[in-house]
Each structure stands twice: as C-alpha cells, then as structure tokens.
Motif scaffolding. Sequence first.
Motif, PDB file in Angstrom:
ATOM      1  N   PHE A   1     -25.987  18.647  20.686  1.00  0.00           N
ATOM      2  CA  PHE A   1     -26.855  17.030  20.786  1.00  0.00           C
ATOM      3  C   PHE A   1     -26.624  16.873  21.745  1.00  0.00           C
ATOM      4  O   PHE A   1     -27.392  16.696  22.875  1.00  0.00           O
ATOM      5  CB  PHE A   1     -25.382  16.323  20.462  1.00  0.00           C
ATOM      6  CG  PHE A   1     -26.249  15.969  18.458  1.00  0.00           C
ATOM      7  CD1 PHE A   1     -27.147  15.716  18.304  1.00  0.00           C
ATOM      8  CD2 PHE A   1     -24.726  15.934  17.724  1.00  0.00           C
ATOM      9  CE1 PHE A   1     -27.350  14.981  16.878  1.00  0.00           C
ATOM     10  CE2 PHE A   1     -24.886  14.955  16.312  1.00  0.00           C
ATOM     11  CZ  PHE A   1     -26.219  14.811  16.344  1.00  0.00           C
TER      12      PHE A   1
ATOM     13  N   VAL B   1     -26.676   7.993  23.208  1.00  0.00           N
ATOM     14  CA  VAL B   1     -27.595   9.271  23.638  1.00  0.00           C
ATOM     15  C   VAL B   1     -27.251   9.257  24.817  1.00  0.00           C
ATOM     16  O   VAL B   1     -27.693   8.600  25.690  1.00  0.00           O
ATOM     17  CB  VAL B   1     -29.373   8.080  23.345  1.00  0.00           C
ATOM     18  CG1 VAL B   1     -29.779   9.571  23.151  1.00  0.00           C
ATOM     19  CG2 VAL B   1     -29.532   8.145  21.961  1.00  0.00           C
TER      20      VAL B   1
ATOM     21  N   ARG C   1     -33.849  17.656  22.762  1.00  0.00           N
ATOM     22  CA  ARG C   1     -34.757  16.827  23.616  1.00  0.00           C
ATOM     23  C   ARG C   1     -34.224  16.002  23.010  1.00  0.00           C
ATOM     24  O   ARG C   1     -34.239  15.616  21.579  1.00  0.00           O
ATOM     25  CB  ARG C   1     -36.002  17.458  23.622  1.00  0.00           C
ATOM     26  CG  ARG C   1     -36.521  18.711  24.594  1.00  0.00           C
ATOM     27  CD  ARG C   1     -37.931  19.156  24.647  1.00  0.00           C
ATOM     28  NE  ARG C   1     -38.650  17.956  24.776  1.00  0.00           N
ATOM     29  CZ  ARG C   1     -39.456  17.701  24.341  1.00  0.00           C
ATOM     30  NH1 ARG C   1     -40.659  18.110  23.473  1.00  0.00           N
ATOM     31  NH2 ARG C   1     -40.831  16.147  24.837  1.00  0.00           N
ATOM     32  N   TYR C   2     -34.803  14.394  24.280  1.00  0.00           N
ATOM     33  CA  TYR C   2     -34.385  13.323  23.201  1.00  0.00           C
ATOM     34  C   TYR C   2     -35.695  12.516  23.419  1.00  0.00           C
ATOM     35  O   TYR C   2     -37.093  13.013  24.892  1.00  0.00           O
ATOM     36  CB  TYR C   2     -33.596  13.111  24.020  1.00  0.00           C
ATOM     37  CG  TYR C   2     -32.353  12.893  23.417  1.00  0.00           C
ATOM     38  CD1 TYR C   2     -31.869  13.009  22.691  1.00  0.00           C
ATOM     39  CD2 TYR C   2     -31.198  14.158  24.511  1.00  0.00           C
ATOM     40  CE1 TYR C   2     -30.376  12.691  21.449  1.00  0.00           C
ATOM     41  CE2 TYR C   2     -30.309  14.542  23.596  1.00  0.00           C
ATOM     42  CZ  TYR C   2     -29.762  13.838  22.748  1.00  0.00           C
ATOM     43  OH  TYR C   2     -28.712  14.215  21.977  1.00  0.00           O
TER      44      TYR C   2
ATOM     45  N   SER D   1     -27.663   8.171  30.098  1.00  0.00           N
ATOM     46  CA  SER D   1     -27.598   8.505  29.584  1.00  0.00           C
ATOM     47  C   SER D   1     -27.992   7.138  28.726  1.00  0.00           C
ATOM     48  O   SER D   1     -27.906   5.982  29.544  1.00  0.00           O
ATOM     49  CB  SER D   1     -25.487   8.864  28.942  1.00  0.00           C
ATOM     50  OG  SER D   1     -25.106   7.426  29.588  1.00  0.00           O
TER      51      SER D   1
ATOM     52  N   ARG E   1     -24.969  14.645  28.379  1.00  0.00           N
ATOM     53  CA  ARG E   1     -25.800  16.214  28.603  1.00  0.00           C
ATOM     54  C   ARG E   1     -24.127  16.701  29.040  1.00  0.00           C
ATOM     55  O   ARG E   1     -23.642  17.615  28.102  1.00  0.00           O
ATOM     56  CB  ARG E   1     -26.792  16.937  28.619  1.00  0.00           C
ATOM     57  CG  ARG E   1     -27.454  16.202  27.950  1.00  0.00           C
ATOM     58  CD  ARG E   1     -28.862  17.132  28.495  1.00  0.00           C
ATOM     59  NE  ARG E   1     -30.047  17.062  28.155  1.00  0.00           N
ATOM     60  CZ  ARG E   1     -30.649  16.531  26.956  1.00  0.00           C
ATOM     61  NH1 ARG E   1     -30.165  17.424  26.247  1.00  0.00           N
ATOM     62  NH2 ARG E   1     -31.832  16.011  26.763  1.00  0.00           N
TER      63      ARG E   1
ATOM     64  N   ASP F   1     -35.494   6.330  18.381  1.00  0.00           N
ATOM     65  CA  ASP F   1     -34.668   6.525  19.595  1.00  0.00           C
ATOM     66  C   ASP F   1     -33.152   7.055  19.961  1.00  0.00           C
ATOM     67  O   ASP F   1     -33.066   7.474  20.339  1.00  0.00           O
ATOM     68  CB  ASP F   1     -35.250   4.728  20.724  1.00  0.00           C
ATOM     69  CG  ASP F   1     -36.095   4.388  19.862  1.00  0.00           C
ATOM     70  OD1 ASP F   1     -36.980   5.797  20.521  1.00  0.00           O
ATOM     71  OD2 ASP F   1     -36.681   3.419  20.544  1.00  0.00           O
TER      72      ASP F   1
END
Lengths: 116, 257
Positions: free
Chosen positions: B74, B206, B78-79, B214, B5, B197
């Motif tokens: 991005f 991601v 939230r992932y 990551s 991030r 995902d």
Amino acid sequence: MLVVVDPGARTPVFAQIAAQIAAQVAAGSLATGTRLPAARELAGSLGANVHTVLHAYQQLRDEGVVELRRGRGAVIIGAPADEDVHEAVRRAVAAARDSGLSLPTLLSLIRKEFGE
Amino acid sequence: MTRGRRILLIAAAIVAAVTVIGVVVAAAAGAPLDRTVVIHWGLDGQPNGWGPAWTYPLLIGATGGFLAVLLLVFGLIRYPAARAAATPPALPLREGEIAVWTGTVPMPRWLLVLVIALGVLIAALGVVLVATLGWRGLPAFIGPVVILLALAVSGDYRATAGPTGFTARSVLGWPAFRIPVSDIARVSIVEVQAMRDFGGWGLRWVPAGPGGGSRWGIVSRQGEGLEVVRRDGRSLVVTVGDAATAAAVLEAYAARA
C-alpha cells in the motif's frame, strides 16, 4: 442547508434563519426527514446565541415545517410547495422584470396580498 | 514521497522488525523445535491441543510477514491521478453577512441496524463471558469491539462550512476533521468513484491523493462530493449533496482570509 444571516439587518436573526430554512423546504432542496443541525452547533458556526437558533426552530415548528423531538433535534416534516406556487412565482418575477419593478417592490406587493 | 507513503513504509519496517524479533525469541524459547508443546488451551485454562514447537515462530512469522508486505504494497503502489474537478464561484456575501452551510453523509439504514445488533450481541456475550470466566475473558472482546467501532465511525457524519472553515464530525463526536479557513488551499466538486478512489466505502484513507498529500474520504455513495485541499496538500473528500453550495461558502471565506 444554507443559512445566510445579517446581524445588522432590521429583521431579527431568528426570523432570518427560520425564513431561509422554510424557503429551502418549499423549494424542495431540504427533503422531508432531513435532520437539522443541533441548535448549539449551528449557533456556534453562525456566531449567534443558542437561544436565537432555538427560537428559529420553534417558529419553524409552529409553522409546521419541522418537528422537534427530544434527543433527535429538529426534523423536517414540511413538504415542497406545489408546482403551481413555483410556477406563479416564476410568472410574477418575469412580469415584474418586464414592467421594471424592483425586488423590494415586488416583495411588498406580495406581503400586501398576503395580508401582512 | 508523500507523508502518507512514508508513514506506511515506516510502519512496514517496524512490523517487519517486530516480526523478526518475535520469530527469534519464539524459536529460542521453543528450542529444540521438533519437540511437542501445548498450542491450544480450553476456556477452563487447561491445555487441549499439542503440536511441534516450530508452530509458534511459524505463526508469528506468517502473520507479521503478511501484515508487513501488505503495508509495503500500500505504501508503494500507484494511486489514481487527479481528475478534472470543478471549483464553483464564491458565494456573493454582502458586508456583515454570515453564511453557514451544513450537510450530512448518511449511514445506510442496514448498517445502522447491523451496528446496533452487533453492539447488543457483543454486550450480551461480554456479560456471559465475564460471569462464567471472570475478567480474564475480556481479551476475547478486543477484536469484536474494534470491528464494531470501525463500522460505527464509517458513516453518519455532519459536515459544516462557515466562517471558521470546514468540519466533518461523526455523530458520535469522534472522529472529527477540522480544516480552518486559513489552511484551505482550494475546494472543488469531485465525482467520487468509491472503489477506484478509495477502495471502498466508509471512512477511508489513501496515502497519496491528487492534492499531493494523503487523502481522507468519508464515502457513503458514488457521485458528487466535496473535496477540501489543505495548504500542505492533504485533502478531505465527503460525499455530500449540494457540494456546490458548500464549496461556494468556503470559497467566499477562503478568498477573504
């Protein structure tokens, strides 16, 4: 594809590699058309000599399990063993267990039957 | 905040700063902004389009601004959280035995055909452009070549698990991911849902994966995959068949390390 070798075993390493790949083709877990890793790569991972792996691939070619193509490496051409064979193996193992036969004994009986 | 991030937010800040500088410089150079300037040139190098001078600062601001917002989004969204993942038992290895597992993440046939066709097309265009325009035609290719490379590295990987750890390498030789045994925190079998995902298929990144760091993905299909989580929380997911055996081999060696 899983290869487990024991460099200290009596069977030469190339034969161990070839036997395991052939067994996975027979069992159907290595499908026709699958490309085997490059000999140098597999040798590096196993900590073995490139010639050892090439020797294994050549033996598999002689057995009709793989095809060796320049630039494309080894490609599986063998098909899984007939269901009859799998069934017979299952029965032989069950019978051996019932009569208290050990795996080495069963293997030596199979070798004898095979004429090796 | 994960390292992933942070990278995205820093990238967003840099792009935003460069955009602001670009807009200011273009506005200063173009002033007064209501005069008419050249905004397009033909292949022969002669101008063939005119417009107001504010076209330049506007274009730079819109493009850079869009990119900065995209990076910011991005970096902040939230992932998907971690889902239950199974860790298989270690492969039983006797003293002296060496186990190596290999598998592939295939490239779909149509994609391979597309990559080859695009490659031939771009090479042919290159020859024509350089022959007619000389070397100044070359910048026209940067875009197509980048797209071609991105497609070429999106599939056809060979994965290897053995005494030295885990590797996944493109058949082109690059990119290659290497995770030494000593760096493996855990391995698991995961159910990969490509869209949820990773936002799609191919070589994916991601910024915040379920490992806490990551997450890279080499995704050719939905379903069974192997996830290798590093000690620092970063992880790698590959959609290989027989992930259980691969995981068992890594478990066996990770337990010894």
